[in-house]
Design a protein around this motif. Structure first.
Motif, PDB file in Angstrom:
ATOM      1  N   GLY A  80       0.819  -1.214   0.000  1.00  0.00           N
ATOM      2  CA  GLY A  80       0.000   0.000   0.000  1.00  0.00           C
ATOM      3  C   GLY A  80       0.851   1.262   0.000  1.00  0.00           C
ATOM      4  N   PRO A  81       0.184   2.408  -0.001  1.00  0.00           N
ATOM      5  CA  PRO A  81       0.885   3.692  -0.096  1.00  0.00           C
ATOM      6  C   PRO A  81       1.436   4.226   1.226  1.00  0.00           C
ATOM      7  CG  PRO A  81      -1.468   4.065  -0.057  1.00  0.00           C
ATOM      8  CD  PRO A  81      -1.273   2.566  -0.067  1.00  0.00           C
ATOM      9  N   CYS A  82       1.330   3.471   2.290  1.00  0.00           N
ATOM     10  CA  CYS A  82       1.764   3.929   3.607  1.00  0.00           C
ATOM     11  C   CYS A  82       3.277   3.805   3.772  1.00  0.00           C
ATOM     12  CB  CYS A  82       1.087   3.109   4.695  1.00  0.00           C
ATOM     13  SG  CYS A  82      -0.688   3.032   4.518  1.00  0.00           S
ATOM     14  N   ALA A  83       3.789   4.582   4.695  1.00  0.00           N
ATOM     15  CA  ALA A  83       5.215   4.519   5.023  1.00  0.00           C
ATOM     16  C   ALA A  83       5.336   4.367   6.537  1.00  0.00           C
ATOM     17  CB  ALA A  83       5.931   5.770   4.560  1.00  0.00           C
ATOM     18  N   TYR A  84       5.851   3.231   6.971  1.00  0.00           N
ATOM     19  CA  TYR A  84       6.071   3.000   8.393  1.00  0.00           C
ATOM     20  C   TYR A  84       7.181   3.934   8.865  1.00  0.00           C
ATOM     21  CZ  TYR A  84       7.708   0.676  12.635  1.00  0.00           C
ATOM     22  OH  TYR A  84       8.106   0.408  13.916  1.00  0.00           O
ATOM     23  N   GLN A  85       6.883   4.729   9.886  1.00  0.00           N
ATOM     24  CA  GLN A  85       7.843   5.704  10.401  1.00  0.00           C
ATOM     25  C   GLN A  85       8.372   5.332  11.784  1.00  0.00           C
ATOM     26  OE1 GLN A  85       8.867   8.390   8.561  1.00  0.00           O
ATOM     27  NE2 GLN A  85       7.594   7.584   6.914  1.00  0.00           N
ATOM     28  N   GLY A  86       7.999   4.160  12.276  1.00  0.00           N
ATOM     29  CA  GLY A  86       8.409   3.742  13.613  1.00  0.00           C
ATOM     30  C   GLY A  86       9.853   3.293  13.653  1.00  0.00           C
ATOM     31  N   PRO A  87      10.309   2.953  14.844  1.00  0.00           N
ATOM     32  CA  PRO A  87      11.690   2.501  15.006  1.00  0.00           C
ATOM     33  C   PRO A  87      11.907   1.122  14.377  1.00  0.00           C
ATOM     34  CG  PRO A  87      10.488   2.318  17.073  1.00  0.00           C
ATOM     35  CD  PRO A  87       9.578   3.000  16.098  1.00  0.00           C
ATOM     36  N   PRO A  88      13.155   0.783  14.088  1.00  0.00           N
ATOM     37  CA  PRO A  88      13.460  -0.535  13.523  1.00  0.00           C
ATOM     38  C   PRO A  88      13.030  -1.657  14.478  1.00  0.00           C
ATOM     39  CG  PRO A  88      15.376   0.914  13.421  1.00  0.00           C
ATOM     40  CD  PRO A  88      14.342   1.606  14.260  1.00  0.00           C
ATOM     41  N   MET A  89      12.552  -2.738  13.906  1.00  0.00           N
ATOM     42  CA  MET A  89      12.065  -3.867  14.704  1.00  0.00           C
ATOM     43  C   MET A  89      13.124  -4.424  15.648  1.00  0.00           C
ATOM     44  SD  MET A  89       8.856  -4.401  14.089  1.00  0.00           S
ATOM     45  CE  MET A  89       8.868  -2.624  14.284  1.00  0.00           C
ATOM     46  N   LYS A  90      14.339  -4.547  15.173  1.00  0.00           N
ATOM     47  CA  LYS A  90      15.412  -5.095  16.011  1.00  0.00           C
ATOM     48  C   LYS A  90      15.627  -4.227  17.250  1.00  0.00           C
ATOM     49  CE  LYS A  90      19.833  -7.297  15.683  1.00  0.00           C
ATOM     50  NZ  LYS A  90      19.810  -8.622  15.135  1.00  0.00           N
ATOM     51  N   LEU A  91      15.636  -2.928  17.081  1.00  0.00           N
ATOM     52  CA  LEU A  91      15.844  -2.000  18.189  1.00  0.00           C
ATOM     53  C   LEU A  91      14.707  -2.088  19.201  1.00  0.00           C
ATOM     54  CD1 LEU A  91      17.480   0.341  19.418  1.00  0.00           C
ATOM     55  CD2 LEU A  91      16.089   1.887  18.030  1.00  0.00           C
ATOM     56  N   VAL A  92      13.484  -2.127  18.740  1.00  0.00           N
ATOM     57  CA  VAL A  92      12.317  -2.159  19.620  1.00  0.00           C
ATOM     58  C   VAL A  92      12.266  -3.439  20.449  1.00  0.00           C
ATOM     59  CG1 VAL A  92       9.785  -2.275  19.628  1.00  0.00           C
ATOM     60  CG2 VAL A  92      10.950  -0.673  18.133  1.00  0.00           C
ATOM     61  N   HIS A  93      12.684  -4.543  19.873  1.00  0.00           N
ATOM     62  CA  HIS A  93      12.500  -5.835  20.514  1.00  0.00           C
ATOM     63  C   HIS A  93      13.748  -6.416  21.181  1.00  0.00           C
ATOM     64  CE1 HIS A  93       9.251  -5.478  17.536  1.00  0.00           C
ATOM     65  NE2 HIS A  93       8.538  -6.018  18.490  1.00  0.00           N
ATOM     66  N   GLN A  94      14.890  -5.775  21.041  1.00  0.00           N
ATOM     67  CA  GLN A  94      16.150  -6.371  21.472  1.00  0.00           C
ATOM     68  C   GLN A  94      16.231  -6.706  22.954  1.00  0.00           C
ATOM     69  OE1 GLN A  94      19.204  -3.649  20.267  1.00  0.00           O
ATOM     70  NE2 GLN A  94      18.689  -2.121  21.799  1.00  0.00           N
ATOM     71  N   ASP A  95      15.564  -5.994  23.815  1.00  0.00           N
ATOM     72  CA  ASP A  95      15.667  -6.240  25.251  1.00  0.00           C
ATOM     73  C   ASP A  95      14.439  -6.918  25.839  1.00  0.00           C
ATOM     74  OD1 ASP A  95      18.218  -5.041  25.378  1.00  0.00           O
ATOM     75  OD2 ASP A  95      17.311  -3.044  25.547  1.00  0.00           O
ATOM     76  N   LEU A  96      13.568  -7.455  24.991  1.00  0.00           N
ATOM     77  CA  LEU A  96      12.314  -8.029  25.476  1.00  0.00           C
ATOM     78  C   LEU A  96      12.366  -9.540  25.699  1.00  0.00           C
ATOM     79  CD1 LEU A  96       9.739  -5.988  23.371  1.00  0.00           C
ATOM     80  CD2 LEU A  96      10.460  -5.608  25.736  1.00  0.00           C
ATOM     81  N   ASP A  97      13.448 -10.181  25.329  1.00  0.00           N
ATOM     82  CA  ASP A  97      13.574 -11.634  25.486  1.00  0.00           C
ATOM     83  C   ASP A  97      12.402 -12.379  24.855  1.00  0.00           C
ATOM     84  OD1 ASP A  97      16.023 -11.495  26.831  1.00  0.00           O
ATOM     85  OD2 ASP A  97      15.019 -11.178  28.754  1.00  0.00           O
TER      86      ASP A  97
END
Length: 149
Positions: A80-97
């Motif tokens: 679709g025409p959207c652009a995800y502007q959030g943080p990278p997945m690796k960064l967001v999830h790296q400390d969540l085990d």
């Protein structure tokens, strides 16, 4: 059950596929565009927040922001025409085990939301295939069984 197995296979094999931009917007169209994706996310997010397998990962999450970010991300992945502007997945999830079991629970919950909103099975599989490469960026915990391999 077969759908859960298919999803697990898609996600387990995610590391073998390079993440590439969608070649077309057929999944986006099959989901009903951005409005259809948002409808699924509005069903999905409350399920994530209440399911005991996933709720701990989202305890400090802003529900509206999560639904908006996921909508943009899935919209983009679907072509679709959207652009995800959030943080990278690796960064967001790296400390969540997050382990494979946790990730598979999330996929199961996503399938429930897709079913609840009437997303056709082929369109569900199309989206899961496009999301599968994210598995390697989200799963951070290696189990003893995985370490022995």
């Amino acid at each position: 059950m077969a759908r859960a197995v298919l999803a697990c296979l898609l996600l387990t094999c995610a590391g073998a596929f390079a993440q590439t931009p969608p070649a077309n917007d057929s999944v986006y169209q099959a989901w009903g565009g951005k409005a259809g994706i948002r409808a699924v996310m509005d069903d999905f997010v409350p399920r994530l927040l209440t399911d005991p397998r996933t709720a701990p990962f989202f305890k400090n999450t802003n529900r509206e922001n999560l639904a908006t970010q996921l909508t943009d991300q899935l919209c983009q992945e679907a072509g679709g025409p959207c652009a995800y502007q959030g943080p990278p997945m690796k960064l967001v999830h790296q400390d969540l085990d997050i382990g494979r079991r946790d990730f598979n629970a999330l996929v199961e919950i996503l399938q429930q939301a897709m079913d609840a909103k009437g997303i056709p099975f082929s369109a569900q599989n199309g989206m899961l295939a496009r999301l599968a490469p994210m598995h390697r960026e989200i799963v951070t915990t290696v189990t003893e069984t995985q370490q022995r391999r």
